[in-house]
Scaffold this active site. Structure first.
Site, short mmCIF file in Angstrom:
data_model
loop_
_atom_site.label_atom_id
_atom_site.label_comp_id
_atom_site.label_asym_id
_atom_site.label_seq_id
_atom_site.Cartn_x
_atom_site.Cartn_y
_atom_site.Cartn_z
N SER A 1 40.23 39.70 49.41
CA SER A 1 41.62 39.73 49.88
C SER A 1 42.41 38.57 49.28
O SER A 1 43.56 38.77 48.85
CB SER A 1 41.69 39.76 51.41
OG SER A 1 41.22 38.56 51.94
N ALA A 2 41.82 37.39 49.19
CA ALA A 2 42.54 36.27 48.55
C ALA A 2 42.76 36.56 47.06
O ALA A 2 43.82 36.25 46.51
CB ALA A 2 41.74 34.98 48.72
N GLY B 1 36.24 43.56 51.82
CA GLY B 1 35.85 43.28 53.21
C GLY B 1 34.38 42.94 53.34
O GLY B 1 33.75 43.21 54.36
N ASP C 1 39.15 30.42 50.43
CA ASP C 1 39.25 31.63 49.61
C ASP C 1 40.45 31.56 48.66
O ASP C 1 40.29 31.83 47.46
CB ASP C 1 39.32 32.89 50.50
CG ASP C 1 37.99 33.21 51.17
OD1 ASP C 1 37.10 32.34 51.15
OD2 ASP C 1 37.85 34.31 51.72
#
Ligand code: MEV
Length: 327
Positions: free
Chosen positions: A115-116, A109, A158
């Site tokens: 996250s990707a 974060g 991303d």
């Protein structure tokens, strides 16, 4: 026996946010990775565990149960992972229970594309575990679809870098083009420690653009010009120009409201310590900044970021996208 796959984290060197409106961005994969280990279970349960986030959850017949950590956060973090696994299972054609363990070398974060990278590595690990034949393009597509759940209207930058690695010139309508950059890019990444959501930052920019369309339009053109000049400068190894363009790019990002005090503080510290240029990277509003530095100044810049209260580390570009580590 399980399968471990990994995908790289990234920094956006130029063009975040403006890329959502069709402008180009330059993004590079860095030598810090996210790992996903998948193992078959005897039942039909999907069990998700993230050591870094101290979160654990199970999904059985579509029912989500948090085993460890904040249920709201578990749902938010694991939802795209669940979607990616479901897409691979759909290709496999049969329900299989899976244990999935995720670990990350980068803060989560923080604008570094974790996250990707989680989704891309999960997709690769689960499809290899189940002998589902999928291409890199499939991994990119699945990662992009799953990212939309948390990010709203992501550009795809991303997922592209987590899947393909290297240095990419990315644009929504034309896709991505690998950039052959010879120069050694030494970056200090400074984490402000301030967590934020990409979705919220993207919406903030949208609101500014809607309120001041004639003001923001020229900023988009300016962002494009910065990227085009940066490509030339990077090809010529003209790091002075790259640094200056980073500073201008940061001013634009500040203008559309995605910088904050924590970022400004670290950026000023890095600049005073001799960085060639510094800017926020990723969505902003906290998260991380990057400083471009000559090798002889790397230590000074790193120390300055640390003294200013940030958490710095040195990152280098890597060519490797998603890959199988062990099977
Ligand atoms: C986030 O890493 C980059 C943003 O430009 C959003 C996106 O491109 O999807 C802020």
């Amino acid at each position: 026996m399980g399968v471990t796959a990994s995908a790289p984290a990234k920094v956006i060197l130029f063009g975040e946010h403006f890329v959502v409106y069709g402008e180009p961005a330059i993004v590079l994969a860095i030598d810090k990775r996210v790992y996903a280990k998948a193992e078959k279970r005897v039942d039909k349960i999907l069990h998700l565990n993230s050591a870094n986030l101290a979160l654990e959850a199970t999904i059985e017949n579509g029912v989500f149960t948090t085993e460890k950590g904040n249920p709201k956060e578990a749902k938010l973090r694991f939802e795209p992972v669940k979607t990616a696994v479901a897409k691979v299972l759909a290709k496999h054609g049969a329900a299989v229970g899976i244990d999935l363990e995720i670990s990350s070398e980068v803060p989560v974060g923080a604008g570094l594309g974790s996250s990707a990278a989680v989704i891309a590595s999960t997709t690769a690990a689960v499809s290899t575990l189940l002998n589902v034949n999928i291409s890199r393009e499939d991994i990119f597509r699945i990662t992009f679809e799953a990212e939309k759940i948390v990010h709203g209207t992501p550009s795809g930058v991303d997922p592209a870098i987590a899947t393909f690695g290297g240095t990419l010139l990315f644009q929504m309508d034309t896709g991505f083009r690998p950039l052959d950059i010879k120069s050694e890019i030494s970056l200090v990444i400074g984490n402000t420690g301030v967590e934020r959501s990409t979705r919220v930052q993207v919406e903030k920019v949208r609101a500014v653009k809607e309120k001041y369309p004639q003001v923001v339009e020229p900023m988009l053109r300016s962002a494009r010009e910065i990227v085009l000049r940066a490509v030339e400068a990077l090809k010529k190894d003209d790091l002075e120009t790259v640094g200056e363009l980073m500073n201008i790019n940061h001013s634009l990002l500040r203008g559309v409201g995605v910088s904050d005090d924590s970022l400004e503080w670290l950026i000023n510290a890095a600049t005073k310590a001799g960085a060639l240029g510094a800017k926020l990277t990723g969505a902003g509003g906290g998260g991380c900044m990057i400083a471009l530095s000559r090798k002889d100044k790397l230590e000074q810049v790193t120390e300055a970021i640390q003294r200013a209260g940030g958490n710095p580390f040195i990152a280098r570009k890597t060519d490797e996208g998603v890959r199988i580590e062990q099977s």
